[in-house]
Design a protein around this motif. Structure first.
Motif, PDB file in Angstrom:
ATOM      1  N   ALA A  73       0.830  -1.208   0.000  1.00 60.26           N
ATOM      2  CA  ALA A  73       0.000   0.000   0.000  1.00 60.26           C
ATOM      3  C   ALA A  73       0.866   1.260   0.000  1.00 60.26           C
ATOM      4  CB  ALA A  73      -0.946  -0.007   1.199  1.00 60.26           C
ATOM      5  N   VAL A  74       1.915   1.259   0.805  1.00 57.61           N
ATOM      6  CA  VAL A  74       2.821   2.412   0.847  1.00 57.61           C
ATOM      7  C   VAL A  74       3.505   2.587  -0.509  1.00 57.61           C
ATOM      8  CG1 VAL A  74       4.927   3.335   1.890  1.00 57.61           C
ATOM      9  CG2 VAL A  74       3.186   2.269   3.337  1.00 57.61           C
ATOM     10  N   ALA A  75       3.925   1.482  -1.107  1.00 58.04           N
ATOM     11  CA  ALA A  75       4.573   1.547  -2.421  1.00 58.04           C
ATOM     12  C   ALA A  75       3.627   2.152  -3.464  1.00 58.04           C
ATOM     13  CB  ALA A  75       5.012   0.149  -2.854  1.00 58.04           C
ATOM     14  N   ARG A  76       2.361   1.737  -3.427  1.00 59.63           N
ATOM     15  CA  ARG A  76       1.387   2.283  -4.389  1.00 59.63           C
ATOM     16  C   ARG A  76       1.175   3.784  -4.148  1.00 59.63           C
ATOM     17  NH1 ARG A  76      -1.538  -2.383  -2.676  1.00 59.63           N
ATOM     18  NH2 ARG A  76      -1.022  -4.141  -4.045  1.00 59.63           N
ATOM     19  N   PHE A  77       1.122   4.176  -2.874  1.00 61.13           N
ATOM     20  CA  PHE A  77       0.956   5.596  -2.558  1.00 61.13           C
ATOM     21  C   PHE A  77       2.094   6.415  -3.164  1.00 61.13           C
ATOM     22  CE2 PHE A  77       1.866   9.292   0.076  1.00 61.13           C
ATOM     23  CZ  PHE A  77       0.618   9.918   0.115  1.00 61.13           C
ATOM     24  N   LEU A  78       3.282   5.844  -3.176  1.00 56.93           N
ATOM     25  CA  LEU A  78       4.447   6.542  -3.715  1.00 56.93           C
ATOM     26  C   LEU A  78       4.593   6.387  -5.226  1.00 56.93           C
ATOM     27  CD1 LEU A  78       7.005   5.676  -0.890  1.00 56.93           C
ATOM     28  CD2 LEU A  78       5.878   7.876  -1.301  1.00 56.93           C
ATOM     29  N   GLY A  79       3.599   5.764  -5.848  1.00 53.54           N
ATOM     30  CA  GLY A  79       3.565   5.713  -7.305  1.00 53.54           C
ATOM     31  C   GLY A  79       4.036   4.434  -7.947  1.00 53.54           C
ATOM     32  N   GLU A  80       4.381   3.426  -7.151  1.00 52.29           N
ATOM     33  CA  GLU A  80       4.812   2.147  -7.715  1.00 52.29           C
ATOM     34  C   GLU A  80       3.609   1.326  -8.177  1.00 52.29           C
ATOM     35  OE1 GLU A  80       7.511  -0.251  -5.489  1.00 52.29           O
ATOM     36  OE2 GLU A  80       8.576   1.485  -4.672  1.00 52.29           O
TER      37      GLU A  80
END
Length: 270
Positions: free
Chosen positions: A241-248
């Motif tokens: 989820a954190v990775a997706r928030f950062l655009g991954e």
């Protein structure tokens, strides 16, 4: 440029503080100087989840009232570089979060941190509105049940009308949906809403699905953000989820019921 992320929900008990701790930890693990603030004046659980309850000397309200400065109140995490915890008071009333005082503290934090993660109380009372007001981004945490989703819809309305961005006619708050305590088995039995059901009601981009897991309770009881438990599905899901928030770009995991092998079925193992 510093960014304020408010972790919010309409209903209590959905995992906001767990999410705030995990999200802040994940951002810091990726090299971002991050502070997580407890806005739940009077209850104060963030310091327990983060395992720093014995290190609290000054708090958010002390800083607002001028009894201490930020440097005195911030607690540096011992496990993750770049991570700081900003606890709140257990003895004050939520009205102690004055609009001017909160704005002054948030602006000072913006000068020192890449991300400011706000652990909001549930609902639309004073503490929750204080956390929502300053949001640049909001993660709406909900369980896959009708009452939780309905209450989250109300929070979306508040973000659209009562945030500082709305007040100033600026670009709207970035909204993300995080689904917690998800059980594919219970969805198949019709005991929970499906991901598609929740998305249809809320129409907010889905940033993550956190599976129902005993690891969450274990992490909370030991004062460790669950994202640090890399062997658990919940910890891995928060990392995603954190990775997706950062655009991954990351594939959603843990969405399908695990099929039991014959041996597991015979011996009753989950």
């Amino acid at each position: 440029m510093s960014k304020v992320i408010t972790i919010t929900s309409g209903k209590g008990g959905v995992g906001k503080t767990t999410t705030s701790a995990a999200f802040a930890t994940g951002l810091a693990q990726r090299g971002n100087k991050t502070v997580v603030i407890d806005f739940d004046v009077g209850l104060r659980n963030l310091d327990l989840i983060m395992g720093v309850e014995r290190r609290v000397v000054f708090d958010f309200i002390n800083v607002i009232n001028g009894d201490a400065n930020l440097n005195q109140a911030l607690i540096k995490d011992k496990r993750v570089d770049n991570l700081y915890i900003f606890p709140t008071s257990q003895t004050r009333d939520k009205e102690a979060l004055s609009k001017e005082g909160v704005a002054r503290v948030v602006d000072e934090l913006k000068d020192n941190f890449d991300y400011i993660v706000c652990d909001s109380p549930a609902g639309i009372e004073h503490g929750a509105l204080s956390a929502l007001y300053h949001a640049d981004a909001a993660v709406i945490v909900t369980n896959p049940e009708v009452s939780s989703v309905r209450d989250s819809d109300r929070i979306l309305g508040m973000l659209a009308s009562k945030s500082r961005r709305a007040e100033r006619n600026e670009a709207p708050v970035d909204e993300y949906l995080l689904l917690t305590r998800y059980s594919p088995e219970r969805v198949e039995r019709g005991e929970m809403l499906s991901i598609e059901d929740v998305q249809e009601i809320l129409s907010v981009p889905l940033i993550g699905v956190i599976p129902e897991s005993e690891a969450v309770l274990k992490a909370s009881n030991t004062g460790m953000p669950v994202i640090l438990d890399t062997d658990s599905n919940a910890g891995a899901a928060y990392g995603d989820a954190v990775a997706r928030f950062l655009g991954e770009q990351r594939e959603m995991r843990f969405l399908k019921a695990q099929k039991k092998s014959l041996l597991r079925t015979l011996f009753g193992k989950a």
